[in-house]
Motif scaffolding. Sequence first.
Motif, PDB file in Angstrom:
ATOM      1  N   PRO A   1      37.424  39.755  37.843  1.00 38.33           N
ATOM      2  CA  PRO A   1      37.262  41.200  38.018  1.00 38.33           C
ATOM      3  C   PRO A   1      36.115  41.800  37.222  1.00 38.33           C
ATOM      4  O   PRO A   1      35.659  42.909  37.529  1.00 38.33           O
ATOM      5  N   GLU A   2      35.651  41.089  36.190  1.00 41.96           N
ATOM      6  CA  GLU A   2      34.478  41.552  35.451  1.00 41.96           C
ATOM      7  C   GLU A   2      33.187  41.289  36.225  1.00 41.96           C
ATOM      8  O   GLU A   2      32.135  41.833  35.893  1.00 41.96           O
TER       9      GLU A   2
ATOM     10  N   HIS B   1      33.274  43.118  42.332  1.00 41.19           N
ATOM     11  CA  HIS B   1      33.780  44.491  42.405  1.00 41.19           C
ATOM     12  C   HIS B   1      33.959  44.990  43.833  1.00 41.19           C
ATOM     13  O   HIS B   1      34.402  46.120  44.033  1.00 41.19           O
TER      14      HIS B   1
END
Length: 227
Positions: free
Chosen positions: A59-60, A63
């Motif tokens: 998730p970093e 997106h």
Amino acid sequence: MNTTNPDWPSSLNDSELDELDRYLRAHAGDGDLLLDGVHGMLSALTVGPMQVLPEEWLPEVLHEPFADEEEGNRVLALLAKLNDSIAAELDVDAYEPILGEIDTEAGPALSAAGWCEGFSRAIDLRASLWEKRLADDPALMELLGPVMALAVDEGILSAEADFDKLSDEEYDECLAQVPAVLGAVGQYWHEHPVTEAELEAMVHAAAESGDDEHNPPPRHRSGHWVH
């Protein structure tokens, strides 16, 4: 690079790096990690105190939904290969940080800002472990010195004391020490693994904040690990 040697790490080639770089740039919003930041994050996770699964760090990086299954499989395969290459490169002294490029009055120059941002976000994923150990053991802080100097110089982290900007020579010297820093930090955590008390404190902190104890959400603000 001798890609025919079976002992040599299977790293992304230039074409694959360009492909992943283009994808990340095309889908990045303000503050999102680009290729240099992803490499910094995965580097820190590789040498960190405990495993962080892809479900937590992806998730970093990602997106937006993939356009289709083929694109998703390709991007995930590139990210997995990049991740796997880091430990292998460190093992054979072939690691080099992926750096960004900025425009200066003297022309284009390499910058560690993105790499340091990714490194800091990785530490934030296990912030309680890093922060407690950094506070309790000055040896770990000393090992991280060159990376911290780069991060402060680039404005990624805040220093409690006055900090003079690095000279070009000092900047380059810190960059040159990054592979050794990663090797030393990885060895540190191997020799001084996370204790039961530290694990319990991490779980307790996650429970108090309402986070899942095994997969606390990313902390997007960097700088927490400087003491």
